[in-house]
Design a protein around this motif. Structure first.
Motif, PDB file in Angstrom:
ATOM      1  N   MET A   1       0.801  -1.191   0.000  1.00  0.00           N
ATOM      2  CA  MET A   1       0.000   0.000   0.000  1.00  0.00           C
ATOM      3  C   MET A   1       0.847   1.260   0.000  1.00  0.00           C
ATOM      4  O   MET A   1       0.318   2.335   0.111  1.00  0.00           O
ATOM      5  CB  MET A   1      -0.954   0.008   1.185  1.00  0.00           C
ATOM      6  CG  MET A   1      -2.155  -0.891   0.972  1.00  0.00           C
ATOM      7  SD  MET A   1      -3.435  -0.659   2.186  1.00  0.00           S
ATOM      8  CE  MET A   1      -2.820  -1.709   3.471  1.00  0.00           C
ATOM      9  N   ARG A   2       2.113   1.130  -0.127  1.00  0.00           N
ATOM     10  CA  ARG A   2       2.948   2.329  -0.199  1.00  0.00           C
ATOM     11  C   ARG A   2       3.130   2.780  -1.641  1.00  0.00           C
ATOM     12  O   ARG A   2       3.825   3.746  -1.901  1.00  0.00           O
ATOM     13  CB  ARG A   2       4.285   2.069   0.457  1.00  0.00           C
ATOM     14  CG  ARG A   2       4.111   1.716   1.936  1.00  0.00           C
ATOM     15  CD  ARG A   2       5.269   2.191   2.759  1.00  0.00           C
ATOM     16  NE  ARG A   2       5.113   1.727   4.133  1.00  0.00           N
ATOM     17  CZ  ARG A   2       4.598   2.468   5.099  1.00  0.00           C
ATOM     18  NH1 ARG A   2       4.177   3.671   4.849  1.00  0.00           N
ATOM     19  NH2 ARG A   2       4.499   1.994   6.311  1.00  0.00           N
TER      20      ARG A   2
ATOM     21  N   LYS B   1      -1.648   5.832  -5.661  1.00  0.00           N
ATOM     22  CA  LYS B   1      -3.060   5.482  -5.691  1.00  0.00           C
ATOM     23  C   LYS B   1      -3.437   4.754  -6.986  1.00  0.00           C
ATOM     24  O   LYS B   1      -4.165   3.764  -6.952  1.00  0.00           O
ATOM     25  CB  LYS B   1      -3.930   6.716  -5.536  1.00  0.00           C
ATOM     26  CG  LYS B   1      -5.406   6.367  -5.424  1.00  0.00           C
ATOM     27  CD  LYS B   1      -6.318   7.582  -5.455  1.00  0.00           C
ATOM     28  CE  LYS B   1      -6.208   8.360  -4.196  1.00  0.00           C
ATOM     29  NZ  LYS B   1      -7.193   9.475  -4.144  1.00  0.00           N
TER      30      LYS B   1
ATOM     31  N   ALA C   1       1.362  -1.970   7.943  1.00  0.00           N
ATOM     32  CA  ALA C   1       1.611  -0.876   7.002  1.00  0.00           C
ATOM     33  C   ALA C   1       1.486   0.495   7.657  1.00  0.00           C
ATOM     34  O   ALA C   1       2.102   1.453   7.211  1.00  0.00           O
ATOM     35  CB  ALA C   1       0.648  -0.975   5.819  1.00  0.00           C
TER      36      ALA C   1
ATOM     37  N   ALA D   1      -0.598   4.443   5.154  1.00  0.00           N
ATOM     38  CA  ALA D   1      -0.712   3.508   4.041  1.00  0.00           C
ATOM     39  C   ALA D   1      -2.115   2.912   3.980  1.00  0.00           C
ATOM     40  O   ALA D   1      -2.682   2.737   2.902  1.00  0.00           O
ATOM     41  CB  ALA D   1       0.327   2.398   4.174  1.00  0.00           C
TER      42      ALA D   1
ATOM     43  N   ALA E   1      -4.437   5.402   2.368  1.00  0.00           N
ATOM     44  CA  ALA E   1      -4.227   5.447   0.913  1.00  0.00           C
ATOM     45  C   ALA E   1      -4.931   4.279   0.239  1.00  0.00           C
ATOM     46  O   ALA E   1      -5.587   4.448  -0.795  1.00  0.00           O
ATOM     47  CB  ALA E   1      -2.727   5.429   0.601  1.00  0.00           C
TER      48      ALA E   1
END
Length: 71
Positions: free
Chosen positions: A1-2, A5, A36, A40, A43
């Motif tokens: 998740m880093r 988008k 995370a 994160a 996002a």
């Protein structure tokens, strides 16, 4: 998740195309929270909301309404 988008959203779209439900995808994002971190997670949640056009997230379990526990 880093990832960005758009990158996250492309993975979400692929999962949906493969038959994964939007709820299952949300659960996977939620599971990642402890490792995370909240930034994160947010996002990932924002990306998910846009892809599945979710207006909000409602709880799916009934919450305890309080009380003393006696009778």
């Amino acid at each position: 998740m880093r990832a960005g988008k758009g990158h996250i959203q492309s993975h979400i779209r692929v999962a949906l195309d493969l038959g994964v439900t939007s709820q299952e995808i949300l659960e996977a994002i939620e599971i990642a929270l402890p490792e995370a971190g909240i930034v994160a997670f947010q996002a990932g949640l924002d990306a998910w909301r846009e892809v599945v056009d979710a207006r909000g997230v409602e709880p799916t379990v009934q919450v305890h309404q309080g009380g003393s526990g006696t009778g």
